[in-house]
Structure formats: structure tokens, C-alpha cells
Design a protein around this motif. Structure first.
Motif, PDB file in Angstrom:
ATOM      1  N   SER A  57       0.815  -1.219   0.000  1.00  0.00           N
ATOM      2  CA  SER A  57       0.000   0.000   0.000  1.00  0.00           C
ATOM      3  C   SER A  57       0.852   1.275   0.000  1.00  0.00           C
ATOM      4  O   SER A  57       0.514   2.259  -0.664  1.00  0.00           O
ATOM      5  N   TRP A  58       1.984   1.263   0.738  1.00  0.00           N
ATOM      6  CA  TRP A  58       2.834   2.469   0.797  1.00  0.00           C
ATOM      7  C   TRP A  58       3.342   2.859  -0.594  1.00  0.00           C
ATOM      8  O   TRP A  58       3.342   4.025  -0.980  1.00  0.00           O
ATOM      9  N   SER A  59       3.727   1.855  -1.380  1.00  0.00           N
ATOM     10  CA  SER A  59       4.289   2.154  -2.704  1.00  0.00           C
ATOM     11  C   SER A  59       3.212   2.670  -3.661  1.00  0.00           C
ATOM     12  O   SER A  59       3.528   3.267  -4.688  1.00  0.00           O
ATOM     13  N   ALA A  63       3.064  10.412  -4.487  1.00  0.00           N
ATOM     14  CA  ALA A  63       4.254  11.023  -3.895  1.00  0.00           C
ATOM     15  C   ALA A  63       3.849  12.145  -2.932  1.00  0.00           C
ATOM     16  O   ALA A  63       4.455  12.342  -1.888  1.00  0.00           O
ATOM     17  N   ARG A  64       2.803  12.861  -3.294  1.00  0.00           N
ATOM     18  CA  ARG A  64       2.354  13.974  -2.451  1.00  0.00           C
ATOM     19  C   ARG A  64       1.894  13.464  -1.082  1.00  0.00           C
ATOM     20  O   ARG A  64       2.166  14.080  -0.052  1.00  0.00           O
ATOM     21  N   GLU A  65       1.229  12.300  -1.100  1.00  0.00           N
ATOM     22  CA  GLU A  65       0.783  11.726   0.185  1.00  0.00           C
ATOM     23  C   GLU A  65       1.980  11.273   1.031  1.00  0.00           C
ATOM     24  O   GLU A  65       2.041  11.543   2.226  1.00  0.00           O
ATOM     25  N   GLY A 168       9.158   5.393  -1.994  1.00  0.00           N
ATOM     26  CA  GLY A 168       8.041   4.442  -1.937  1.00  0.00           C
ATOM     27  C   GLY A 168       8.436   3.083  -1.375  1.00  0.00           C
ATOM     28  O   GLY A 168       7.660   2.127  -1.443  1.00  0.00           O
ATOM     29  N   CYS A 169       9.653   2.993  -0.815  1.00  0.00           N
ATOM     30  CA  CYS A 169      10.093   1.738  -0.187  1.00  0.00           C
ATOM     31  C   CYS A 169       9.619   1.699   1.265  1.00  0.00           C
ATOM     32  O   CYS A 169       9.331   2.743   1.858  1.00  0.00           O
ATOM     33  N   THR A 170       9.565   0.501   1.841  1.00  0.00           N
ATOM     34  CA  THR A 170       9.372   0.366   3.279  1.00  0.00           C
ATOM     35  C   THR A 170      10.702  -0.087   3.881  1.00  0.00           C
ATOM     36  O   THR A 170      11.576  -0.588   3.161  1.00  0.00           O
ATOM     37  N   GLY A 198       3.977  -0.884   9.833  1.00  0.00           N
ATOM     38  CA  GLY A 198       4.833  -1.721   8.986  1.00  0.00           C
ATOM     39  C   GLY A 198       5.695  -0.951   8.000  1.00  0.00           C
ATOM     40  O   GLY A 198       6.617  -1.518   7.413  1.00  0.00           O
ATOM     41  N   VAL A 199       5.434   0.346   7.827  1.00  0.00           N
ATOM     42  CA  VAL A 199       6.204   1.114   6.828  1.00  0.00           C
ATOM     43  C   VAL A 199       7.650   1.351   7.291  1.00  0.00           C
ATOM     44  O   VAL A 199       8.593   1.245   6.516  1.00  0.00           O
TER      45      VAL A 199
END
Ligand code: NAP
Length: 480
Positions: A57-59, A63-65, A168-170, A198-199
Motif C-alpha cells: 500500500s505504501w508504494s 508522492a504527495r501523500e 516508496g520503499c518500506t 509496517g512502513v
């Protein structure tokens, strides 16, 4: 009994699976300043699993978020600067003034990458055939495992996690075991900044065991490391088994070159910054001082005068300019280099001893030291000293000093002091180093590339250069 500090995995503060604990010691006083949970590969695996789930979901966020979370963190770190700096100073002895600078640098990284997240561009490339179109996209590499050292215990963390998160990586982070408290405080701020669970994960634990999980686990796509060249090589070898990407910021052995036409006062000030900041425990620290033959006496006298006025003491004391070494092992290495130089003909013109009187006796203090007549046979000429010792080597000419300066397996930072503009260019081009300070003893900035040639590392941190380390390049071919 101090409160047990925990790791942060999947958005929760947890104890190590194995239940072990670790004491954190203040190197200025020998006092215990905290107790932390201490894990191993089992905890690392849990954190990697959490990061792998969160990546999906993070990726996908815009980018703005992602940028908003990083900007929140920037503000939180800035507002927390006094507390964070106090923790850094207590757990590794860094003078408070420097610790505050480190924390502001940490905040700056989060702001910089909050901005940089929005500037990840792909491109279109002209095709050689009329019915095809070439599109090149950038995508995050995936789960990043990062390992950081104790000498800049919060800034090193920020320099890894900020660009990784922006791309966009965790992330799963393992800080050094002597400085986990500032990393824990930073993760408290990460929690407050609202990052989804988890991020970003924090694992504190046994280095070999955690390192093996990081390099062996197929869910990890990239290993980022700052530390010694020895450990960097081990990690690179282990990461090869699953062909992971690696970025390595390793050791250094910086030459600091002073030509006879230099402004000597500026050179002494630059050398003090480069050599004694963080008590000489920086990868970009001067480790060999080359002074042109005709000015050795004049330069050394000015340097010794400066050192006579340098206050050595507890990092938390505002007047302190030079703190303790991080631990007994670090101190013994410095004393061994001094001893070895003395045995091989080096002349100590200032300092040279452990400080043991009064309060000094409780910590790991060494006098700032200047050694003359240093030769290639001495340990200090070849190995990273990581302490407040200046070995002085005289040279005659430019070509000679270039050869001497480049004659090492390291290639992180080099410094040159001269007023000759042409020489500034010649030297900056000839030195085989990733960073060259010309009349500048403190050349790092958030937006500039930071990294080494040769055995000082692979990849770059800083600015847009770091973003590339966390991005894959994907070619999409359209037939129309
Ligand atoms: P280190 O011994 O290599 O430790 C660095 C980190 O690696 C620590 O978190 C350490 O954990 C961990 N580690 C140790 N052995 C490991 C293993 N077998 N597998 C996985 N991880 C392992 O270096 P250090 O003495 O702490 O730091 C000083 C070095 O870092 C110097 O050489 C300095 O030049 C370099 N450095 C480089 C840069 C740069 O940007 N180029 C910046 C700062 C420092 P533990 O703490 O638990 O042992």
C-alpha cells in the motif's frame, strides 16, 4: 531500574522474542543511561514480513501523500531537537552543540526528501521503429534493510530512511547497539507522524544474526549500510547470494593537504573541524595531515596553540569541544596508534595520553594529540584511527603529495588548503576521493552527494543522488 525500551515492529512497541536486554552506557561517565530489549534474526524476520505487507500500500500512495508524512516528521524532529540532542550526547558522548547540529541535519533530511519524493520522473525515449513507443518508469525497489553506526546515531538513520520512504520503499532499520536510545526516540516521533503500520520498523539486536536475516531474506530487495569496510565487505558478499542491491558507506582515511600559500589560520580552523569534530570519530575525518615542508613549524605551532584552548570534557557540558571516545575499545585503538607511532620514530608535540584525573577517570578520554615525523610504516598512516590524533607528514611538491594522498585503499574525503585557483582545480580532479573540500574542512550538506571511491563504498547518499539508490528503472515498450 530504568524503563525497558522496546523495538518498533508493525506499528507496535515490542520486546525481543528471546527476551534479552542490553545496557547503554554514557562514555563520559560510565553510567548506565538506558536498558533496551535486544533481539536477533527472529525479530528481524517479523519486521521484514511487516515491511513486505506494508510495501503493497505504501508504494501505491501518491508522492504527495508520502511527502506529507515526511514533512510531519521533519517538524516533529525539529521541535524535539533539545531532547534528541541530549540523548545523542548521553549515549555516545558527543558535545551538545554538535549533537544539536546533528539533529537539525536529521530534520533537514526529512524535509529535503519530503520535497524530493515529488520529483521522481520517468521519461520517454524516441523509438527506432515507427510503430513502437519507449517509456521509462521509476519504481521503488521494495523492502529496504538498513544498518547504521553509532557515530552519527540519528542523522545516519535519517539519511537512509528518508530517501527510501520518499521513493516508496518500506524499511527495517538496525541501529548500532551502543546508540539505540536516539533511534528509539526518532521512532517515537515516526509513530507520532502517523506513518502506517509496517512502513518503518526498528530492530535492535545481535548484529551477525540480524545481518544474516537482512542479507538472506528474499523479501529484502536492498541493503543499505554505513559502518566499517570490514563489515561492509561481509554484507556485500552475503547479499550476493540473493543478488540484492547494496549501498555501502564505509571507512575513510582522509588526507588534509596544506600548501605553503594557504591561509594558515583558515587551514587550522578547517583542520580542527575536520579532525576533532565528534572527537575524530567521523568517516570523513582527517587521518593524514600533509604540510608543505617550508611551513611545517609555523603550521604546527598554530595548531598546538588552538589545541591548548580546546576544552575536553563531558559531552553534556556546554563548554566541551572534544568529548570522550565511544568506548574502551575505541580508546585503546587510539592509544595503540599513538604508541606504535612513538615506537617507530614519531615525535609527540602535543598530548599523547589518556586523561585520567578526576572526572576524566570515569570515561574514555584521550588528549588531543599531534605527532610529527610520521612515516608510511606506522599504523596511523594506514588504518582509520577514529580519534583525536593528527599525524603530520611533510611534503615538497604538488605531484608528490597527490601520489601520497591517493596511495590508500580508501577514497571517501580529502581536503586541500591553497590560495592558488589553478591548483584548486588540479587537486580536486587528481584526488581519488568521493568528496573534496577545497579550503573547506566541513564539506557535507543534505543536498550534496556523499560517498566514497575504492573501498570506501558503493552508491551515494544525499540529495537526488540518494533517491536513485531506492528506485528501479522499468522500460515499457508499446507497439501501436
Ligand atoms: P561497524 O562495526 O561496521 O558497525 C556499524 C554497524 O554495523 C552497527 O550497527 C553494527 O552493529 C553493525 N554490524 C557489526 N557487525 C555486523 C555484522 N557482522 N553484520 C551486520 N551488521 C553488523 O562500524 P562502527 O565501528 O560502528 O562505525 C565506525 C565505522 O563506520 C568507521 O569505519 C567509519 O568510517 C564508518 N562510517 C562511515 C560513514 C560513511 O558515510 N562512509 C559514516 C559514518 C561512519 P553493532 O553496533 O551492534 O556492533
Amino acid at each position: 531500574m530504568a524503563e525497558l525500551k522496546k523495538m518498533y515492529i508493525n506499528g507496535e512497541w515490542v520486546e525481543a522474542e528471546g527476551g534479552d536486554k542490553l545496557e547503554v552506557i554514557n562514555p563520559s561517565t560510565g553510567e548506565t543511561v538506558g536498558i533496551v530489549t535486544f533481539g536477533d534474526s527472529r525479530d528481524a524476520q517479523k519486521a521484514i514480513d511487516a515491511a513486505d505487507v506494508a510495501f503493497k500500500s505504501w508504494s501505491k500512495l501518491t508522492a504527495r501523500e508520502r511527502s506529507k508524512y515526511l514533512y510531519n516528521l521533519y517538524e516533529l524532529v525539529r521541535n524535539d531537537r533539545d531532547q534528541l540532542a541530549g540523548i545523542v550526547s548521553a549515549e555516545m558522548g558527543k558535545p551538545l552543540r554538535e549533537a544539536k547540529g546533528e539533529v537539525l541535519g536529521t530534520a533537514d533530511n526529512f524535509m529535503w526528501y519530503a520535497e524530493e519524493a515529488k520529483r521522481v520522473y520517468g521519461e520517454t525515449v524516441p523509438s527506432s521503429v515507427p510503430n513502437k513507443r519507449i517509456m521509462v518508469n521509476k519504481q521503488p525497489v521494495g523492502v529496504v534493510a538498513a544498518i547504521t553506526p553509532w557515530n552519527f546515531p540519528v542523522n545516519m538513520v535519517a539519511r537512509k530512511i528518508a530517501p527510501a520512504l520518499a521513493a516508496g520503499c518500506t524499511v527495517v532499520l538496525k541501529p548500532a547497539e551502543s546508540t539505540p536510545l536516539s533511534a528509539i526516540r526518532l521512532f517515537e516521533l515516526i509513530e507520532q507522524a502517523g506513518f502506517p503500520k509496517g512502513v518503518v520498523n526498528l530492530v535492535i539486536g545481535e548484529p551477525e544474526s540480524v545481518g544474516q536475516e537482512f542479507t538472506g531474506n528474499k523479501k529484502v530487495r536492498k541493503v543499505g549500510f554505513t559502518g566499517s569496510t570490514r563489515v561492509g565487505k561481509l554484507l556485500m558478499e552475503a547479499a550476493a547470494k540473493t543478488v540484492k542491491r547494496v549501498s555501502l558507506e564505509l571507512g575513510g582515511h582522509a588526507p588534509f593537504i596544506v600548501f605553503e600559500d594557504a591561509d594558515l589560520d583558515a587551514a587550522v580552523a578547517g583542520l580542527f573541524e575536520s579532525k576533532f569534530r565528534n572527537t575524530g570519530q567521523q568517516c570523513i575525518c582527517t587521518n593524514r595531515l600533509y604540510v608543505q615542508e617550508s611551513i611545517v613549524s609555523a603550521f604546527t605551532e598554530k595548531l598546538v596553540e588552538r589545541l591548548k584552548n580546546a576544552k575536553v570534557g563531558d559531552g553534556r557540558d556546554k563548554a566541551t569541544e572534544i568529548g570522550p571516545l565511544v568506548n574502551e575499545r575505541g580508546l585503546q585503538k587510539v592509544l595503540d596508534h599513538i604508541d606504535d607511532a612513538k615506537k617507530k620514530g614519531g615525535k609527540i608535540v602535543f598530548g599523547g595520553n589518556r586523561l585520567t584525573d578526576g572526572e576524566y577517570g570515569k570515561g574514555f578520554f584521550c588528549e588531543p594529540t599531534v605527532v610529527l615525523d610520521v612515516t608510511k610504516e606506522m599504523k596511523i598512516y594506514n588504518e582509520e584511527t577514529f580519534g583525536p590524533v593528527v599525524p603530520v607528514v611533510a611534503f615538497r611538491e604538488e605531484a608528490e603529495v597527490i601520489e601520497l594522498a591517493n596511495d590508500t585503499d580508501y577514497g571517501l574525503a580529502a581536503y586541500v588548503y591553497t590560495k592558488d585557483n589553478s591548483r584548486c582545480f588540479r587537486m580536486s580532479e587528481a584526488l581519488e576521493y568521493g568528496i573534496v573540500g577545497i579550503n573547506d574542512g566541513a564539506p557535507t550538506q543534505t543536498q550534496a552527494p556523499f560517498g566514497g571511491f575504492k573501498e570506501s563504498g558503493i552508491g551515494r547518499e544525499g540529495g537526488r543522488y540518494a533517491m536513485e539508490e531506492f528506485l528501479e528503472t522499468k522500460f515499457v515498450s508499446f507497439q501501436i
